[in-house]
Design a protein around this motif. Structure first.
Motif, mmCIF file in Angstrom:
data_model
loop_
_atom_site.group_PDB
_atom_site.id
_atom_site.type_symbol
_atom_site.label_atom_id
_atom_site.label_comp_id
_atom_site.label_asym_id
_atom_site.label_seq_id
_atom_site.Cartn_x
_atom_site.Cartn_y
_atom_site.Cartn_z
ATOM 1 N N ARG A 252 -12.249 28.092 -27.095
ATOM 2 C CA ARG A 252 -11.422 27.978 -28.302
ATOM 3 C C ARG A 252 -9.988 27.636 -27.922
ATOM 4 N NH1 ARG A 252 -10.135 26.198 -33.150
ATOM 5 N NH2 ARG A 252 -8.920 27.655 -34.422
ATOM 6 N N GLY A 253 -9.488 28.245 -26.858
ATOM 7 C CA GLY A 253 -8.141 27.944 -26.408
ATOM 8 C C GLY A 253 -7.982 26.493 -25.984
ATOM 9 N N LEU A 254 -8.981 25.981 -25.273
ATOM 10 C CA LEU A 254 -8.936 24.575 -24.868
ATOM 11 C C LEU A 254 -9.004 23.657 -26.087
ATOM 12 C CD1 LEU A 254 -11.259 24.728 -21.735
ATOM 13 C CD2 LEU A 254 -8.783 24.302 -21.736
ATOM 14 N N GLU A 255 -9.772 24.082 -27.079
ATOM 15 C CA GLU A 255 -9.859 23.317 -28.320
ATOM 16 C C GLU A 255 -8.492 23.255 -28.998
ATOM 17 O OE1 GLU A 255 -11.705 24.551 -32.523
ATOM 18 O OE2 GLU A 255 -13.230 24.252 -30.979
ATOM 19 N N LEU A 256 -7.799 24.378 -29.037
ATOM 20 C CA LEU A 256 -6.461 24.407 -29.634
ATOM 21 C C LEU A 256 -5.472 23.593 -28.808
ATOM 22 C CD1 LEU A 256 -6.232 28.152 -30.740
ATOM 23 C CD2 LEU A 256 -6.587 26.139 -32.191
ATOM 24 N N LEU A 257 -5.591 23.674 -27.497
ATOM 25 C CA LEU A 257 -4.718 22.880 -26.634
ATOM 26 C C LEU A 257 -4.834 21.403 -26.966
ATOM 27 C CD1 LEU A 257 -2.901 22.398 -24.132
ATOM 28 C CD2 LEU A 257 -5.002 22.422 -22.756
ATOM 29 N N ARG A 258 -6.037 20.957 -27.240
ATOM 30 C CA ARG A 258 -6.262 19.533 -27.505
ATOM 31 C C ARG A 258 -5.713 19.095 -28.866
ATOM 32 N NH1 ARG A 258 -11.316 21.002 -24.858
ATOM 33 N NH2 ARG A 258 -11.268 20.170 -22.717
ATOM 34 N N THR A 259 -5.232 20.032 -29.671
ATOM 35 C CA THR A 259 -4.578 19.654 -30.928
ATOM 36 C C THR A 259 -3.097 19.365 -30.725
ATOM 37 O OG1 THR A 259 -3.924 21.910 -31.625
ATOM 38 C CG2 THR A 259 -6.169 21.181 -32.177
ATOM 39 N N LEU A 260 -2.554 19.705 -29.563
ATOM 40 C CA LEU A 260 -1.130 19.496 -29.321
ATOM 41 C C LEU A 260 -0.868 18.052 -28.919
ATOM 42 C CD1 LEU A 260 -0.155 22.683 -27.257
ATOM 43 C CD2 LEU A 260 -0.138 22.360 -29.746
ATOM 44 N N ASN A 261 0.225 17.514 -29.447
ATOM 45 C CA ASN A 261 0.652 16.181 -29.024
ATOM 46 C C ASN A 261 2.129 16.215 -28.655
ATOM 47 O OD1 ASN A 261 2.341 15.403 -31.413
ATOM 48 N ND2 ASN A 261 0.375 15.571 -32.491
ATOM 49 N N ARG A 262 2.568 15.214 -27.979
ATOM 50 C CA ARG A 262 3.922 15.216 -27.432
ATOM 51 C C ARG A 262 5.031 15.293 -28.484
ATOM 52 N NH1 ARG A 262 3.336 10.903 -22.377
ATOM 53 N NH2 ARG A 262 2.421 12.411 -20.902
ATOM 54 N N PRO A 263 5.017 14.447 -29.531
ATOM 55 C CA PRO A 263 6.117 14.528 -30.505
ATOM 56 C C PRO A 263 6.239 15.891 -31.170
ATOM 57 C CG PRO A 263 4.908 12.466 -30.765
ATOM 58 C CD PRO A 263 4.098 13.314 -29.829
ATOM 59 N N GLU A 264 5.110 16.488 -31.543
ATOM 60 C CA GLU A 264 5.171 17.794 -32.224
ATOM 61 C C GLU A 264 5.633 18.891 -31.272
ATOM 62 O OE1 GLU A 264 1.854 17.034 -35.736
ATOM 63 O OE2 GLU A 264 1.286 18.203 -33.969
ATOM 64 N N VAL A 265 5.208 18.849 -30.028
ATOM 65 C CA VAL A 265 5.658 19.845 -29.055
ATOM 66 C C VAL A 265 7.166 19.741 -28.844
ATOM 67 C CG1 VAL A 265 5.642 20.347 -26.581
ATOM 68 C CG2 VAL A 265 3.495 20.277 -27.848
ATOM 69 N N VAL A 266 7.676 18.524 -28.734
ATOM 70 C CA VAL A 266 9.123 18.354 -28.577
ATOM 71 C C VAL A 266 9.852 18.898 -29.806
ATOM 72 C CG1 VAL A 266 10.983 16.646 -28.420
ATOM 73 C CG2 VAL A 266 8.973 16.444 -26.956
ATOM 74 N N ASP A 267 9.299 18.677 -30.999
ATOM 75 C CA ASP A 267 9.905 19.239 -32.206
ATOM 76 C C ASP A 267 9.929 20.761 -32.152
ATOM 77 O OD1 ASP A 267 10.299 16.706 -33.237
ATOM 78 O OD2 ASP A 267 8.574 16.779 -34.603
ATOM 79 N N ASP A 268 8.829 21.365 -31.704
ATOM 80 C CA ASP A 268 8.756 22.827 -31.628
ATOM 81 C C ASP A 268 9.791 23.387 -30.653
ATOM 82 O OD1 ASP A 268 6.628 22.682 -33.377
ATOM 83 O OD2 ASP A 268 5.092 23.048 -31.853
ATOM 84 N N ILE A 269 9.869 22.791 -29.468
ATOM 85 C CA ILE A 269 10.821 23.286 -28.472
ATOM 86 C C ILE A 269 12.251 23.034 -28.939
ATOM 87 C CG2 ILE A 269 11.527 23.203 -26.051
ATOM 88 C CD1 ILE A 269 8.646 24.294 -26.665
ATOM 89 N N SER A 270 12.488 21.904 -29.579
ATOM 90 C CA SER A 270 13.825 21.612 -30.093
ATOM 91 C C SER A 270 14.271 22.657 -31.107
ATOM 92 C CB SER A 270 13.855 20.220 -30.729
ATOM 93 O OG SER A 270 13.636 19.204 -29.771
ATOM 94 N N ALA A 271 13.340 23.100 -31.964
ATOM 95 C CA ALA A 271 13.680 24.142 -32.941
ATOM 96 C C ALA A 271 14.071 25.430 -32.241
ATOM 97 C CB ALA A 271 12.493 24.371 -33.879
ATOM 98 N N CYS A 272 13.383 25.751 -31.150
ATOM 99 C CA CYS A 272 13.737 26.946 -30.375
ATOM 100 C C CYS A 272 15.103 26.799 -29.717
ATOM 101 C CB CYS A 272 12.676 27.210 -29.315
ATOM 102 S SG CYS A 272 11.060 27.645 -29.968
ATOM 103 N N LEU A 273 15.394 25.613 -29.202
ATOM 104 C CA LEU A 273 16.700 25.388 -28.580
ATOM 105 C C LEU A 273 17.825 25.513 -29.615
ATOM 106 C CD1 LEU A 273 15.951 22.402 -26.165
ATOM 107 C CD2 LEU A 273 15.928 24.856 -25.673
ATOM 108 N N ASP A 274 17.582 25.027 -30.817
ATOM 109 C CA ASP A 274 18.573 25.190 -31.884
ATOM 110 C C ASP A 274 18.813 26.666 -32.179
ATOM 111 O OD1 ASP A 274 18.920 22.465 -32.142
ATOM 112 O OD2 ASP A 274 17.568 22.270 -33.875
ATOM 113 N N GLU A 275 17.730 27.456 -32.178
ATOM 114 C CA GLU A 275 17.870 28.899 -32.412
ATOM 115 C C GLU A 275 18.662 29.559 -31.289
ATOM 116 O OE1 GLU A 275 17.376 32.727 -34.129
ATOM 117 O OE2 GLU A 275 17.295 30.694 -34.939
#
Length: 242
Positions: free
Chosen positions: A86-109
């Motif tokens: 299940r974890g590998l299945e969830l990993l395969r839903t991640l893509n580069r643009p969305e991950v960068v958006d997620d980390i960027s939101a954390c950096l803003d915080e």
């Protein structure tokens, strides 16, 4: 960085039209601290990921652990080993643009909280996220523990070209930690990463514990190796202090 009392909380961060939960741990004493984004394994917001976030805070950092699976499985806490597929299945839903958006939101915080530097630490799949984030975002220092798939195209995060090929984008320091007995990351992959980092004059350290398996950092697991884990934490504290 020294051990300190900490406080923790859950927050919600806006990422585009979505809302992402994040676990935050920080020193209880007001002060000027480095900020760290924490990348979790395929098991999501597992208690070991939260414990690692707590330890970063106790060392003197503002640590933010985002829910990288928030778009498809919010607040997922999978059972170690049992839920690997299940974890590998969830990993395969991640893509580069969305991950960068997620980390960027954390950096803003972290900026909002007055962090004196912006850094990232990631574990396994989260280590891959950290490495890629370092190629795209202004991270002062990055640490990736046994990051997989960096030199192949086996998961969407490592496409369309292997993530190692994005190495020239890294502008900060980076440290990679591996176990010599890790069946998921072989010496050839480690050598390829070393070559890419060296060729681009990136300040880096690759640490290989010859007798360590994958996942050696976390207590409570059969793979835990306390002597290597503690050495890693010492090196990590030094990295964030520089």
């Amino acid at each position: 960085m020294t051990d300190a009392a900490i406080v923790t909380e859950w927050i919600d961060l806006k990422v585009g039209s979505a809302v992402m939960s994040a676990y935050v741990a920080r020193p209880a004493e007001p002060g000027r601290y480095p900020g760290v984004v924490v990348g979790h394994e395929i098991y999501g917001l597992h208690d070991t990921a939260r414990a690692a976030t707590d330890r970063l805070a106790s060392l003197g950092a503002i640590a933010v652990l985002p829910d990288l699976f928030h778009r498809v499985a919010p607040r997922a806490e999978l059972t170690l080993h049992v839920d690997r597929e299940r974890g590998l299945e969830l990993l395969r839903t991640l893509n580069r643009p969305e991950v960068v958006d997620d980390i960027s939101a954390c950096l803003d915080e972290l900026r909002r909280r007055g962090a004196v530097s912006l850094n990232m630490v990631g574990f396994s799949a989260g280590g891959h996220v950290a490495y890629y984030a370092a190629t795209q975002l202004p991270l002062a220092a990055t640490a990736a523990f046994y990051p997989g798939w960096l030199t192949n195209t086996d998961v969407p995060l490592s496409t369309p070209e292997p993530t190692v090929e994005a190495t020239p984008g890294i502008t900060g320091r980076i440290a990679l930690f591996f176990g010599g007995e890790d069946p998921l990351i072989d010496a050839e992959a480690r050598d390829e990463l070393e070559a890419a980092l060296s060729a681009n004059d990136i300040q880096h350290e690759i640490v290989v514990y010859d007798d360590a398996p994958h996942g050696f950092l976390f207590p409570g697991r059969d793979s835990y190796r306390p002597e290597f884990a503690e050495d890693s934490w010492t090196r990590l504290a030094d990295l964030l202090r520089d």
